[in-house]
Design a protein around this motif. Structure first.
Motif, PDB file in Angstrom:
ATOM      1  N   UNK A  69      12.467 -11.067 -24.884  1.00  0.00           N
ATOM      2  CA  UNK A  69      13.171 -10.171 -25.796  1.00  0.00           C
ATOM      3  C   UNK A  69      12.502  -8.808 -25.767  1.00  0.00           C
ATOM      4  N   UNK A  70      13.327  -7.779 -25.750  1.00  0.00           N
ATOM      5  CA  UNK A  70      12.826  -6.407 -25.786  1.00  0.00           C
ATOM      6  C   UNK A  70      13.245  -5.773 -27.109  1.00  0.00           C
ATOM      7  N   UNK A  71      12.300  -5.113 -27.760  1.00  0.00           N
ATOM      8  CA  UNK A  71      12.573  -4.457 -29.038  1.00  0.00           C
ATOM      9  C   UNK A  71      12.156  -2.994 -28.922  1.00  0.00           C
ATOM     10  N   UNK A  72      13.054  -2.102 -29.269  1.00  0.00           N
ATOM     11  CA  UNK A  72      12.733  -0.678 -29.265  1.00  0.00           C
ATOM     12  C   UNK A  72      13.456  -0.008 -30.424  1.00  0.00           C
ATOM     13  N   UNK A  73      13.051   1.189 -30.733  1.00  0.00           N
ATOM     14  CA  UNK A  73      13.649   1.912 -31.861  1.00  0.00           C
ATOM     15  C   UNK A  73      15.096   2.260 -31.541  1.00  0.00           C
ATOM     16  N   UNK A  74      15.958   2.011 -32.501  1.00  0.00           N
ATOM     17  CA  UNK A  74      17.367   2.367 -32.329  1.00  0.00           C
ATOM     18  C   UNK A  74      17.517   3.879 -32.310  1.00  0.00           C
ATOM     19  N   UNK A  75      18.450   4.364 -31.504  1.00  0.00           N
ATOM     20  CA  UNK A  75      18.657   5.793 -31.381  1.00  0.00           C
ATOM     21  C   UNK A  75      19.101   6.410 -32.713  1.00  0.00           C
ATOM     22  N   UNK A  76      18.626   7.630 -32.963  1.00  0.00           N
ATOM     23  CA  UNK A  76      19.003   8.410 -34.147  1.00  0.00           C
ATOM     24  C   UNK A  76      18.596   7.731 -35.454  1.00  0.00           C
ATOM     25  N   UNK A  77      17.547   6.919 -35.418  1.00  0.00           N
ATOM     26  CA  UNK A  77      17.024   6.296 -36.628  1.00  0.00           C
ATOM     27  C   UNK A  77      15.512   6.422 -36.633  1.00  0.00           C
ATOM     28  N   UNK A  78      14.938   6.231 -37.817  1.00  0.00           N
ATOM     29  CA  UNK A  78      13.488   6.259 -37.943  1.00  0.00           C
ATOM     30  C   UNK A  78      12.900   4.855 -38.028  1.00  0.00           C
ATOM     31  N   UNK A  79      13.615   3.949 -38.696  1.00  0.00           N
ATOM     32  CA  UNK A  79      13.049   2.629 -38.921  1.00  0.00           C
ATOM     33  C   UNK A  79      13.806   1.483 -38.283  1.00  0.00           C
ATOM     34  N   UNK A  80      15.069   1.671 -37.901  1.00  0.00           N
ATOM     35  CA  UNK A  80      15.845   0.579 -37.311  1.00  0.00           C
ATOM     36  C   UNK A  80      15.378   0.293 -35.890  1.00  0.00           C
ATOM     37  N   UNK A  81      15.561  -0.950 -35.480  1.00  0.00           N
ATOM     38  CA  UNK A  81      15.185  -1.347 -34.125  1.00  0.00           C
ATOM     39  C   UNK A  81      16.392  -1.949 -33.424  1.00  0.00           C
ATOM     40  N   UNK A  82      16.335  -1.932 -32.106  1.00  0.00           N
ATOM     41  CA  UNK A  82      17.374  -2.524 -31.265  1.00  0.00           C
ATOM     42  C   UNK A  82      16.751  -3.670 -30.490  1.00  0.00           C
ATOM     43  N   UNK A  83      17.338  -4.857 -30.600  1.00  0.00           N
ATOM     44  CA  UNK A  83      16.812  -6.055 -29.930  1.00  0.00           C
ATOM     45  C   UNK A  83      17.710  -6.401 -28.747  1.00  0.00           C
ATOM     46  N   UNK A  84      17.067  -6.705 -27.630  1.00  0.00           N
ATOM     47  CA  UNK A  84      17.803  -7.122 -26.438  1.00  0.00           C
ATOM     48  C   UNK A  84      17.175  -8.399 -25.897  1.00  0.00           C
ATOM     49  N   UNK A  85      17.904  -9.507 -26.048  1.00  0.00           N
ATOM     50  CA  UNK A  85      17.443 -10.772 -25.473  1.00  0.00           C
ATOM     51  C   UNK A  85      18.072 -10.926 -24.101  1.00  0.00           C
ATOM     52  N   UNK A  86      17.314 -11.432 -23.163  1.00  0.00           N
ATOM     53  CA  UNK A  86      17.857 -11.579 -21.828  1.00  0.00           C
ATOM     54  C   UNK A  86      17.162 -12.728 -21.093  1.00  0.00           C
ATOM     55  N   UNK A  87      17.953 -13.473 -20.359  1.00  0.00           N
ATOM     56  CA  UNK A  87      17.499 -14.454 -19.373  1.00  0.00           C
ATOM     57  C   UNK A  87      18.622 -14.547 -18.366  1.00  0.00           C
ATOM     58  N   UNK A  88      18.358 -14.134 -17.171  1.00  0.00           N
ATOM     59  CA  UNK A  88      19.408 -14.003 -16.180  1.00  0.00           C
ATOM     60  C   UNK A  88      18.952 -14.576 -14.834  1.00  0.00           C
ATOM     61  N   UNK A  89      19.913 -15.079 -14.040  1.00  0.00           N
ATOM     62  CA  UNK A  89      19.593 -15.390 -12.647  1.00  0.00           C
ATOM     63  C   UNK A  89      19.228 -14.109 -11.900  1.00  0.00           C
ATOM     64  N   UNK A  90      18.180 -14.185 -11.118  1.00  0.00           N
ATOM     65  CA  UNK A  90      17.669 -13.032 -10.376  1.00  0.00           C
ATOM     66  C   UNK A  90      17.647 -13.375  -8.895  1.00  0.00           C
ATOM     67  N   UNK A  91      18.009 -12.414  -8.040  1.00  0.00           N
ATOM     68  CA  UNK A  91      17.993 -12.611  -6.585  1.00  0.00           C
ATOM     69  C   UNK A  91      17.296 -11.418  -5.946  1.00  0.00           C
ATOM     70  N   UNK A  92      16.432 -11.687  -4.966  1.00  0.00           N
ATOM     71  CA  UNK A  92      15.663 -10.643  -4.301  1.00  0.00           C
ATOM     72  C   UNK A  92      15.827 -10.764  -2.798  1.00  0.00           C
ATOM     73  N   UNK A  93      15.757  -9.634  -2.102  1.00  0.00           N
ATOM     74  CA  UNK A  93      15.724  -9.647  -0.639  1.00  0.00           C
ATOM     75  C   UNK A  93      14.601  -8.735  -0.170  1.00  0.00           C
ATOM     76  N   UNK A  94      14.066  -9.018   1.003  1.00  0.00           N
ATOM     77  CA  UNK A  94      13.011  -8.187   1.572  1.00  0.00           C
ATOM     78  C   UNK A  94      12.302  -8.918   2.696  1.00  0.00           C
ATOM     79  N   UNK A  95      11.628  -8.157   3.534  1.00  0.00           N
ATOM     80  CA  UNK A  95      10.852  -8.760   4.624  1.00  0.00           C
ATOM     81  C   UNK A  95       9.502  -9.228   4.111  1.00  0.00           C
ATOM     82  N   UNK A  96       8.819  -8.375   3.356  1.00  0.00           N
ATOM     83  CA  UNK A  96       7.501  -8.709   2.835  1.00  0.00           C
ATOM     84  C   UNK A  96       7.221  -7.807   1.648  1.00  0.00           C
ATOM     85  N   UNK A  97       6.776  -8.385   0.534  1.00  0.00           N
ATOM     86  CA  UNK A  97       6.452  -7.587  -0.650  1.00  0.00           C
ATOM     87  C   UNK A  97       4.954  -7.523  -0.886  1.00  0.00           C
ATOM     88  N   UNK A  98       4.173  -7.945   0.089  1.00  0.00           N
ATOM     89  CA  UNK A  98       2.729  -7.898  -0.076  1.00  0.00           C
ATOM     90  C   UNK A  98       2.235  -9.072  -0.899  1.00  0.00           C
TER      91      UNK A  98
END
Length: 490
Positions: A264-293
């Motif tokens: 979950x990510x929490x940050x201050x809501x835009x144009x407010x002093x005390x309100x917060x915006x919550x973003x919960x996320x869990x998603x399928x992720x896919x990556x491509x590449x030859x080598x990432x070290x």
């Protein structure tokens, strides 16, 4: 009629809105509007250039002959509607995949008519979900899927494997297991990492896997430079596909771990002093590449390496994607058929793997089809452990020390004593210089060993810590049934 007898514009808009739309709120307090009988919901505060609730409300008022209203009246009406909706029951909104009633799962086809796929224990069918069962949220990343074909007899899976350049049968069954996992809203799945030589079609293969779930508009993208933009992109779609990774910073690695298993990510809501915006996320992720070290141990446990090979015969992009688009309805239908069969199988859950839900899915797939996906998953994780060890000189040094410990016995020292001992073991008689990133204090060493615990445990080396009246200690031991140890050289 006098001006005093006219109904205020805000009341006209409010009455029309409440008779044509259903308003509700989510757990984070966001109010959504849902047209009566339609499963798609839009946030009423959306100011998007296309598809906002404000626009669909204005269009409805105009087409139904109610009138055209100025911005002030619309704002006052929406303010009132939002206040009233905050007293309604809470209901979640979903992107692409959602749980339904009676153990069913829904897949949003992204169609304007709202038709979706309902996957249930007896099979799957296409229907418009009850708005109180499923509320779809759509964004610019929500592409349209074709209507899946019925009675495919598994032809779609064969067609997909012919189009992709997977190197082995083990890789193929892991890719299928991942696709089935993407249709389950509550199960975290590891992130496929498509690797292979240059020209192996990694980006093309990644697009093909992504578009089975996201439609033909689904595509790969470059990794954002900061975590905030990455989270915004993840929250707007279901499958997040990152292309051509060549380097992975610690911050990006940690963010990917959170995406796979949920955070979950929490940050201050835009144009407010005390309100917060919550973003919960869990998603399928896919990556491509030859080598990432160097791959960090915690991310390695959440990856699913899929190796591709260079095709023997090259095809044009136009020809390849024309064949893919033609086969997509059959591919999706076969995947849904297989998903129903896999979910019907009862198997024991492997308890020795970090991603236990995906390991259980692999065991179900094996029981339903005779594949060897669970064994392939274990082998893939073992290869990733080798990659982590090869890129971490501290892990190699600990393994070199552990080679001299009798199985079933342990050695206990403070973190500072271990740092001195392992440093001498690495530098050797020739007093070679310490590499960049080598621990400089006992506390740093302790933290590094905690991160390496799963990787070293896979090689039969156990790390434990505790406290006595004399102080804290770190204990290194070898498991009595330790696997064959790979001698490390520096």
């Amino acid at each position: 009629m006098s001006e005093d007898e006219k109904t205020p514009a805000r009341e006209v808009i409010t009455d029309y809105a409440q008779s044509h739309f259903r308003y509700f709120r989510t757990a984070d307090g966001t109010v959504y509007a849902q047209r009566n009988g339609h499963p798609v919901a839009r946030p009423i505060r959306s100011q998007g250039t296309t598809g906002s609730h404000r626009q669909e409300l204005m269009v409805g008022l105009f087409k139904d002959g109610v009138g055209v209203f100025n911005g002030t009246a619309m704002k006052e009406a929406l303010d009132l509607i939002e206040a009233l909706a905050l007293t309604e029951d809470v209901q979640p909104v979903h992107i692409r995949v959602a749980p339904g009633w009676d153990g069913a799962t829904w897949l949003d086809l992204g169609r304007a008519d709202g038709r979706s796929v309902r996957i249930h224990p007896a099979g799957w069918d296409i229907a418009v979900p009850d708005p109180r069962e499923v509320c779809w949220r759509r964004t610019q990343l929500t592409g349209e899927l074709p209507l899946p074909a019925k009675d495919t007899d598994g032809k779609g899976i064969d067609a997909l494997l012919r189009l992709c350049n997977f190197a082995t049968a083990e890789t193929e069954c892991l890719a299928i297991a991942w696709l089935i996992g993407c249709l389950e809203p509550s199960v975290p799945v590891p992130a496929p990492f498509l690797t292979g030589p240059q020209g192996a079609g990694k980006s093309t293969g990644g697009r093909m896997l992504t578009r089975i779930i996201e439609g033909m508009s689904g595509d790969l993208r470059r990794a954002p430079k900061d975590e905030e933009n990455l989270i915004a992109a993840v929250a707007a779609g279901w499958v997040t596909a990152l292309d051509n990774l060549s380097h992975m910073t610690p911050d990006l690695s940690d963010a990917m771990c959170c995406i796979v298993t949920g955070a979950e990510s929490v940050k201050r809501a835009l144009f407010t002093d005390g309100d917060v915006f919550r973003a919960r996320y869990r998603r399928p992720l896919l990556l491509t590449g030859i080598d990432v070290g160097v791959i960090r141990p915690d991310l390695a446990e959440r990856l699913l390496p899929l190796r591709l090979e260079r095709p023997r015969v090259r095809r044009t992009e136009a020809e390849l994607w024309a064949d893919y688009a033609e086969a997509l309805p059959v591919v999706l239908g076969s995947l849904l058929d297989l998903t129903v069969n896999v979910r019907a199988v009862e198997v024991e859950t492997p308890t020795d793997l970090r991603m236990a839900d995906f390991a259980h899915l692999c065991a179900q797939l094996d029981a339903a089809t005779g594949f060897g996906s669970l064994a392939a998953y274990r082998a893939a994780l073992d290869d990733l452990n080798d990659d982590v060890i090869e890129g971490d000189l501290l892990a190699q040094t600990v393994l070199k020390h552990a080679a001299g410990i009798e199985p079933g016995t342990a050695q206990r020292m403070t973190s500072t004593e271990w740092l001195h001992h392992l440093t001498l073991l690495y530098t050797g008689e020739e007093c070679r210089p310490l590499p960049k990133g080598w621990p400089t204090t006992g506390k740093v060493l302790s933290d590094r060993l905690k991160r390496l615990q799963p990787t070293l445990a896979a090689r039969g080396v156990l790390i434990d810590s505790g406290r006595t009246y004399e102080g804290r200690y770190i204990e290194i031991s070898r498991s009595p049934a330790a696997p064959p140890h790979h001698q490390q050289t520096f």
